[in-house]
Design a protein around this motif. Structure first.
Motif: not given
Ligand code: GSH
Length: 207
Positions: A48-50, A62-63, A9, A11
């Motif tokens: 979502k991570v992180p 989020d991040s 990831s 982020y």
């Molecule tokens: N805007 C968020 C984006 C986080 C994100 O999209 N993470 C992805 C991994 S790269 C995720 O967890 N996706 C799982 C999902 O959307 O269900 C950030 O900056 O933390």
């Protein structure tokens, strides 16, 4: 403090690099998002991570929120400037670098669907956001040493994470025989500087 993350990831990598640059100790907890028992949903309703789980159990996401929190933990190696205008510039770089990742992730997700369900229109639309974003970042960087105010900052970290993700997923892409490094020479040069930093080396995504 515990960081819930996945290795690739971009982020989460931004957060890990910020923690390393700031010498802030965080326990790393690698998760599998598709696992039914994945702890992420328990802490982040968006799944979502992180996610940074603090010692009192409060969760940050989020991040962008997490990096601001970490930057304020210690004055050492300040990554987000105090000066308002400089801070806005850094955060705009971050927004665009993260936005390129959002579009690149959307392409990858579409391409992972069974072929009959994939939409080429959607892939083209998201890929054009990626390419336009990279073109603007390349032009903004010009011949500067660092993205903002001649100082290493969160802007450089966000950019490096975005380029690494692009390189990881689209290394083979060519435009009239040109690699992304040929197409965006300022970004390529800066990326080569960034990946020599120990914080980048320690968090390199795996193919
Ligand atoms: N805007 C968020 C984006 C986080 C994100 O999209 N993470 C992805 C991994 S790269 C995720 O967890 N996706 C799982 C999902 O959307 O269900 C950030 O900056 O933390």
């Amino acid at each position: 403090m515990q960081l819930l993350y996945t290795v690739n990831s971009p982020y989460a990598r931004k957060v890990r690099i910020v923690a390393l640059e700031k010498h802030v100790d965080i326990a790393l907890n690698e998760v599998v998002l598709s696992d039914p028992d994945c702890p992420v949903r328990q802490h982040n309703p968006l799944g979502k991570v992180p996610v940074l789980v603090l010692d009192d159990g409060e969760a940050l996401y989020d991040s962008r929120v997490i990096v601001e929190y970490l930057d304020h933990r210690t004055p050492l190696a300040q990554l987000i400037p105090h000066d308002h205008l400089a801070k806005i510039k850094v955060r705009r770089w971050e927004a665009l670098a993260d936005g390129v990742c959002d579009a690149a992730v959307a392409v990858v997700m579409e391409q992972r669907k069974p072929e009959v369900q994939q939409s080429q229109t959607q892939i083209d639309k998201q890929m054009s956001k990626v390419m336009q974003g990279l073109a603007v970042l390349d032009a903004d960087l010009l011949k500067k040493k660092w993205c903002v105010n001649e100082t290493f900052s969160l802007a450089d970290i966000a950019l490096g994470c975005s380029l690494a993700y692009f390189d990881l997923r689209f290394k083979q892409l060519r435009w009239e025989g040109k690699t992304w490094q040929d197409k965006f020479p300022n970004l390529a040069k800066h990326y080569n500087v960034l990946i020599k930093r120990p914080s980048f080396k320690q968090t390199m995504p795996t193919p």
